[in-house]
Write a protein that holds these residues in place. Sequence first.
Motif, PDB file in Angstrom:
ATOM      1  N   SER A  44       6.673  -4.474  -0.822  1.00  0.00           N
ATOM      2  CA  SER A  44       6.448  -5.813  -0.275  1.00  0.00           C
ATOM      3  C   SER A  44       6.102  -5.742   1.216  1.00  0.00           C
ATOM      4  N   ASN A  45       6.649  -4.746   1.913  1.00  0.00           N
ATOM      5  CA  ASN A  45       6.220  -4.551   3.309  1.00  0.00           C
ATOM      6  C   ASN A  45       4.752  -4.141   3.374  1.00  0.00           C
ATOM      7  N   ALA A  46       4.349  -3.267   2.464  1.00  0.00           N
ATOM      8  CA  ALA A  46       2.949  -2.827   2.436  1.00  0.00           C
ATOM      9  C   ALA A  46       2.042  -4.018   2.143  1.00  0.00           C
ATOM     10  N   SER A  47       2.473  -4.829   1.192  1.00  0.00           N
ATOM     11  CA  SER A  47       1.692  -6.005   0.839  1.00  0.00           C
ATOM     12  C   SER A  47       1.620  -6.986   2.016  1.00  0.00           C
ATOM     13  N   ASP A  48       2.750  -7.164   2.702  1.00  0.00           N
ATOM     14  CA  ASP A  48       2.746  -8.016   3.912  1.00  0.00           C
ATOM     15  C   ASP A  48       1.736  -7.486   4.932  1.00  0.00           C
ATOM     16  N   ALA A  49       1.756  -6.175   5.106  1.00  0.00           N
ATOM     17  CA  ALA A  49       0.877  -5.565   6.116  1.00  0.00           C
ATOM     18  C   ALA A  49      -0.594  -5.789   5.732  1.00  0.00           C
ATOM     19  N   LEU A  50      -0.887  -5.765   4.436  1.00  0.00           N
ATOM     20  CA  LEU A  50      -2.259  -6.007   3.970  1.00  0.00           C
ATOM     21  C   LEU A  50      -2.644  -7.479   4.137  1.00  0.00           C
ATOM     22  N   GLN A 108       1.734   4.328   0.830  1.00  0.00           N
ATOM     23  CA  GLN A 108       0.686   4.199   1.838  1.00  0.00           C
ATOM     24  C   GLN A 108      -0.044   2.863   1.675  1.00  0.00           C
ATOM     25  N   ASP A 109      -0.192   2.158   2.787  1.00  0.00           N
ATOM     26  CA  ASP A 109      -1.014   0.945   2.742  1.00  0.00           C
ATOM     27  C   ASP A 109      -2.064   1.026   3.829  1.00  0.00           C
ATOM     28  N   PHE A 110      -3.180   0.331   3.608  1.00  0.00           N
ATOM     29  CA  PHE A 110      -4.222   0.281   4.638  1.00  0.00           C
ATOM     30  C   PHE A 110      -4.147  -1.051   5.367  1.00  0.00           C
ATOM     31  N   GLY A 111      -2.932  -1.474   5.617  1.00  0.00           N
ATOM     32  CA  GLY A 111      -2.691  -2.753   6.283  1.00  0.00           C
ATOM     33  C   GLY A 111      -2.882  -2.680   7.786  1.00  0.00           C
ATOM     34  N   LEU A 112      -2.165  -3.539   8.484  1.00  0.00           N
ATOM     35  CA  LEU A 112      -2.464  -3.625   9.910  1.00  0.00           C
ATOM     36  C   LEU A 112      -1.786  -2.571  10.773  1.00  0.00           C
ATOM     37  N   GLY A 113      -0.856  -1.798  10.161  1.00  0.00           N
ATOM     38  CA  GLY A 113      -0.260  -0.702  10.916  1.00  0.00           C
ATOM     39  C   GLY A 113       0.595  -1.154  12.078  1.00  0.00           C
ATOM     40  N   GLU A 169       9.964  -1.883  18.022  1.00  0.00           N
ATOM     41  CA  GLU A 169      10.420  -3.261  17.838  1.00  0.00           C
ATOM     42  C   GLU A 169      10.786  -3.546  16.366  1.00  0.00           C
ATOM     43  N   ASN A 170       9.929  -3.136  15.450  1.00  0.00           N
ATOM     44  CA  ASN A 170      10.103  -3.531  14.047  1.00  0.00           C
ATOM     45  C   ASN A 170      11.078  -2.661  13.273  1.00  0.00           C
ATOM     46  N   LEU A 171      11.117  -1.372  13.619  1.00  0.00           N
ATOM     47  CA  LEU A 171      11.988  -0.492  12.843  1.00  0.00           C
ATOM     48  C   LEU A 171      13.259  -0.113  13.595  1.00  0.00           C
ATOM     49  N   GLY A 172      13.330  -0.448  14.879  1.00  0.00           N
ATOM     50  CA  GLY A 172      14.495  -0.058  15.665  1.00  0.00           C
ATOM     51  C   GLY A 172      15.389  -1.213  16.058  1.00  0.00           C
ATOM     52  N   ALA A 187      14.871  -7.727  13.880  1.00  0.00           N
ATOM     53  CA  ALA A 187      14.099  -8.899  14.265  1.00  0.00           C
ATOM     54  C   ALA A 187      13.707  -9.701  13.047  1.00  0.00           C
ATOM     55  N   HIS A 188      14.061  -9.225  11.896  1.00  0.00           N
ATOM     56  CA  HIS A 188      13.532  -9.828  10.672  1.00  0.00           C
ATOM     57  C   HIS A 188      14.649 -10.413   9.823  1.00  0.00           C
ATOM     58  N   SER A 189      14.239 -11.313   8.956  1.00  0.00           N
ATOM     59  CA  SER A 189      15.174 -12.213   8.308  1.00  0.00           C
ATOM     60  C   SER A 189      16.110 -11.554   7.301  1.00  0.00           C
ATOM     61  N   GLY A 190      15.581 -10.760   6.397  1.00  0.00           N
ATOM     62  CA  GLY A 190      16.389 -10.235   5.290  1.00  0.00           C
ATOM     63  C   GLY A 190      17.638  -9.522   5.765  1.00  0.00           C
ATOM     64  N   GLY A 212      18.071  -7.948   0.066  1.00  0.00           N
ATOM     65  CA  GLY A 212      17.060  -6.939   0.324  1.00  0.00           C
ATOM     66  C   GLY A 212      17.169  -6.582   1.784  1.00  0.00           C
ATOM     67  N   VAL A 213      17.607  -5.374   2.073  1.00  0.00           N
ATOM     68  CA  VAL A 213      17.738  -5.028   3.476  1.00  0.00           C
ATOM     69  C   VAL A 213      16.440  -4.420   3.986  1.00  0.00           C
ATOM     70  N   GLY A 214      15.367  -4.707   3.276  1.00  0.00           N
ATOM     71  CA  GLY A 214      14.045  -4.379   3.780  1.00  0.00           C
ATOM     72  C   GLY A 214      13.825  -2.886   3.938  1.00  0.00           C
ATOM     73  N   PHE A 215      13.153  -2.540   4.986  1.00  0.00           N
ATOM     74  CA  PHE A 215      12.781  -1.156   5.259  1.00  0.00           C
ATOM     75  C   PHE A 215      13.972  -0.210   5.155  1.00  0.00           C
ATOM     76  N   TYR A 216      15.129  -0.672   5.639  1.00  0.00           N
ATOM     77  CA  TYR A 216      16.289   0.221   5.720  1.00  0.00           C
ATOM     78  C   TYR A 216      16.829   0.617   4.361  1.00  0.00           C
ATOM     79  N   GLY A 259      -3.260   1.744   9.047  1.00  0.00           N
ATOM     80  CA  GLY A 259      -2.147   1.309   8.221  1.00  0.00           C
ATOM     81  C   GLY A 259      -0.957   2.245   8.324  1.00  0.00           C
ATOM     82  N   THR A 260      -0.134   2.240   7.288  1.00  0.00           N
ATOM     83  CA  THR A 260       1.145   2.913   7.369  1.00  0.00           C
ATOM     84  C   THR A 260       1.369   3.787   6.148  1.00  0.00           C
ATOM     85  N   LYS A 261       1.899   4.969   6.392  1.00  0.00           N
ATOM     86  CA  LYS A 261       2.250   5.857   5.282  1.00  0.00           C
ATOM     87  C   LYS A 261       3.708   6.251   5.468  1.00  0.00           C
TER      88      LYS A 261
HETATM   89  P1  ADP Z   1      10.963  -7.828   6.736  1.00  0.00           P
HETATM   90  O1  ADP Z   1       9.934  -7.318   5.790  1.00  0.00           O
HETATM   91  O2  ADP Z   1      11.923  -8.809   6.130  1.00  0.00           O
HETATM   92  O3  ADP Z   1      10.375  -8.324   8.029  1.00  0.00           O
HETATM   93  P2  ADP Z   1      11.697  -5.070   6.837  1.00  0.00           P
HETATM   94  O4  ADP Z   1      12.954  -4.368   7.229  1.00  0.00           O
HETATM   95  O5  ADP Z   1      11.242  -4.841   5.444  1.00  0.00           O
HETATM   96  O6  ADP Z   1      11.894  -6.593   7.127  1.00  0.00           O
HETATM   97  O7  ADP Z   1      10.565  -4.614   7.821  1.00  0.00           O
HETATM   98  C1  ADP Z   1      10.745  -4.753   9.208  1.00  0.00           C
HETATM   99  C2  ADP Z   1       9.439  -4.899   9.936  1.00  0.00           C
HETATM  100  O8  ADP Z   1       8.766  -3.650  10.018  1.00  0.00           O
HETATM  101  C3  ADP Z   1       8.455  -5.811   9.267  1.00  0.00           C
HETATM  102  O9  ADP Z   1       8.673  -7.154   9.631  1.00  0.00           O
HETATM  103  C4  ADP Z   1       7.122  -5.277   9.804  1.00  0.00           C
HETATM  104  O10 ADP Z   1       6.862  -5.845  11.063  1.00  0.00           O
HETATM  105  C5  ADP Z   1       7.378  -3.835   9.973  1.00  0.00           C
HETATM  106  N1  ADP Z   1       6.852  -3.070   8.827  1.00  0.00           N
HETATM  107  C6  ADP Z   1       7.561  -2.555   7.807  1.00  0.00           C
HETATM  108  N2  ADP Z   1       6.746  -1.917   6.931  1.00  0.00           N
HETATM  109  C7  ADP Z   1       5.485  -2.044   7.421  1.00  0.00           C
HETATM  110  C8  ADP Z   1       4.185  -1.607   6.985  1.00  0.00           C
HETATM  111  N3  ADP Z   1       4.033  -0.931   5.844  1.00  0.00           N
HETATM  112  N4  ADP Z   1       3.128  -1.902   7.763  1.00  0.00           N
HETATM  113  C9  ADP Z   1       3.279  -2.593   8.919  1.00  0.00           C
HETATM  114  N5  ADP Z   1       4.468  -3.028   9.384  1.00  0.00           N
HETATM  115  C10 ADP Z   1       5.555  -2.752   8.649  1.00  0.00           C
END
Ligand code: ADP
Length: 613
Positions: A39-45, A81-86, A94-97, A100-103, A126-130, A174-176
Motif C-alpha cells: 500500500s505504501n508502494a501504491s501510495d507512492a505511485l 519495488q515501485d516506480f513511484g515518487l521516491g 522525515e518519513n522513516l525516522g 509523521a503518519h497516521s497509522g 497497521g503500523v505501516g512501514f515498521y 522510486g523505491t526498492k
Molecule cells: P503511512 O503509509 O500511513 O504514511 P508508513 O509507515 O507506511 O505510514 O510510511 C511512512 C511514510 O514513508 C509514508 O507516509 C511515505 O511518505 C514514506 N514511504 C513509505 N514507503 C514509501 C515508498 N515505497 N515510496 C515513497 N515513500 C514511501
Amino acid sequence: MSTSAPQKFEFQAEIAQLLNIVTHSLYTEKEIFVRELVSNASDALEKLRHTQITEKDIFDDKLELEINVTTDDKAKTITFQDFGLGMTRAELVENLGTIAHSGSKAFLKALGEGEAKNTSLIGQFGVGFYSAFMVAKNVKVYSHSWRAGEPGHVWTSDGSGSYEIEEREGQRRGTKIVIELKDDCADFAQDWKVKEILERYSAFVSFPINLNGKRVNTVQALWLRSKNEIKDEEYTEFYKFQAHAFDEPRLRLHFSADAPLSINALLFVPKENTEKLGFARTEASVALYCRKVLIDAKPKALLPEWLRFLKGVVDSEDLPLNISRETMQDKALIEKLNKVITKRFLKFLEDEAKNRPDAYAEFYAEFGIFLKEGAAMDFTHKDALVKLLRFESSLTEKGKTTSLADYVTRMGSDQKEIYYLIGPNRAAIESGPYLEGFKARNLEVLFCYEAVDEYVMSNVREFDGKKLTAADHADVKLADLPKPEGALSEADTKTLTEWLKTTLGDRVAEVKASDRLVDSPALALNADKFTSPHMRRMMKAMNKDGADSPLRVNLEINPRSAVMKRLFETHTASPDKAKLVAEQILDNALISAGLLDDATPMVARLYKLLESV
Ligand code: ADP
Ligand code: MG
C-alpha cells in the motif's frame, strides 16, 4: 558524483518504542507487512501520477506505474519495488525516522491508552512501514526521488535504535525495499506464500502488482463498475481491503450521480460500532478519489461528523485534478459533495427502514447513537435524522421500537405533545411512579435508555410541530380523570399538603396533590427547571459543579392512596410518628427519581419506625 560515507541517525523516541513493540511482538498475522509495503508502494505511485500532471521534469519518466515484488528463497529475502515518487535524503529521514503518519500514531496512542501489549492492535491499525521489522533481520530502502536533480540513497536498519543513510547511484526512480528475513520468517521468501497474501490483501490496488514477474492483481476500481455486474463477495473483499477491516459490511450503498456533481460512491456501514466497544473515536475514513487518483484517504470535511462510522470511497470527476492534499480546502466543492452524499445516504437509510425494517433495527441498535448525535447537533440534516430515530415505548413490546412518525399516528386528537421518560432500562421506567398517570390516560410514552438521550431530546425539541416533553417534568399538565371513590376530600388533601410542606421544610419547594399518580403514594419532581433528575445524576457521575447544590423538589401526593389516607389520620393522632412517615415517603419518592444522595439518615429513621410497629 562521489558517494559519501554512510551517516548514522537515531530513531525518534516514539519510533524506537514502536519498533521495540513490533520486533518483539508475537503477533501471528505477520503477513500484514506485505499489505503495508504494497500500500505504501501504491501510495507512492498515486502521488507520482499526481505529480506528473503538474510537473514536466520528472526523473526516469518512461517507467511503468507498477509494483514488482520478488522473492529469493535461497537468500531468504523479499523485495518490494515501485516506480513511484521516491524519497530524497531529507524525506527518508522525515518519513522513516520520525512519526509523521497516521497509522502508527494511532497505534501508539491506543497503546498509551492502556492497551499495552495488546499486539492484535498491530493488525487493526497497521503500523505501516515498521511492520517490516516483524519479519526482518535487516531492511534496506533504496530510493530515488522523482526530482531529477537529487541523488539516490540507501537507508539501512536492523530495527534497533538507529539507521544509516548513504548515497547510492545507478537507481531507477522510486523505491526498492529489500528485506532480509529472520530465520523463522523465511516462508515469506516463498513465491506461493506471498502470492496468497497479495491476493488476499492487495487485490484492488489500482496498479499492476507483479510477483516474480507474474501479474497477481487485476485492476479494479470497483466503485466505477456498474452495480449489477458486481457480486456480493467482490463488495465484501473490496470493503475489507479498502477499510482495512476484518468484518463483513452490514450495509452498503453504491451509487452514482451526474448532477449537480459527477459522483461515484461506494459506502459501507461496518458490522460493529467500534466506539461502542470502547475504542477511540472513529476517524472519518471515506476516501476521496478523482478518476481513481487518490486525493485524500481521510478527508475530514467530506462527510458530517456523525457519519464518521462510514467506510468506502467517493470518486468525483469534478474535482480539479491538481487538487493537492493541502489545497483540498477547496471548501465550496467539498461542501457540495458533502451535501449530495449525505442527502443520498439519509435517503438510503429511510428506504432501508421502510423496506428492510429488521435489518434497519439491527443497524440502529449498533449505530443509532450516531444518528442521535446528528439529530442533536447537525441543524442542516436534523429533520431527516429525527425521522430515523427509534425508541421503545409504553406501547411497544420490549425490544421493539417505534419511530416518532408512528407515535404521532397513535396520538389522540387532544394530545398536543410527545412524551418521553429517561431511565436506565425498561423495567426501571415501568416500575417508577412517573408512567402510571400517562398509562391511565392512554398516553404513549417513549422510553430512552442512553446517557445522551436527555441532551438529544432537548436539542431536537419537537417533531411534526409537537413538542418533545419529559414526562417527569414539573410543568406537564394532564387531563382530569374521573375521581375514584374513597379519595381524601379536597379540604383534607389541602390540610395534608400544607402539613407536609411545614413538616418537610426546606427539603421540598412545593407539595401538591397529583393528577398523574394512580397507584403510587407520591412522586418527586425536580424543582430546579434547568437540571432534570437525569442531568443531576449525570453531573454527579461526572463530578461536575452543581451536583452538590442543595436539592429541593416538588412533592406530588396521591390523595387516592391508602398511605396518604392513613397519614392524614395519623398526622393529628400521633404527629411524631407521622413526621417520620412523611420523611420516609419523600425519600422513597427521591429514590424512584434517582435523586436520593445519601441513604444513611433513612436507615436510622426506618429503625425508629419499626420500633413503633
Ligand atoms: P503511512 O503509509 O500511513 O504514511 P508508513 O509507515 O507506511 O505510514 O510510511 C511512512 C511514510 O514513508 C509514508 O507516509 C511515505 O511518505 C514514506 N514511504 C513509505 N514507503 C514509501 C515508498 N515505497 N515510496 C515513497 N515513500 C514511501
Ligand atoms: Mg503505509
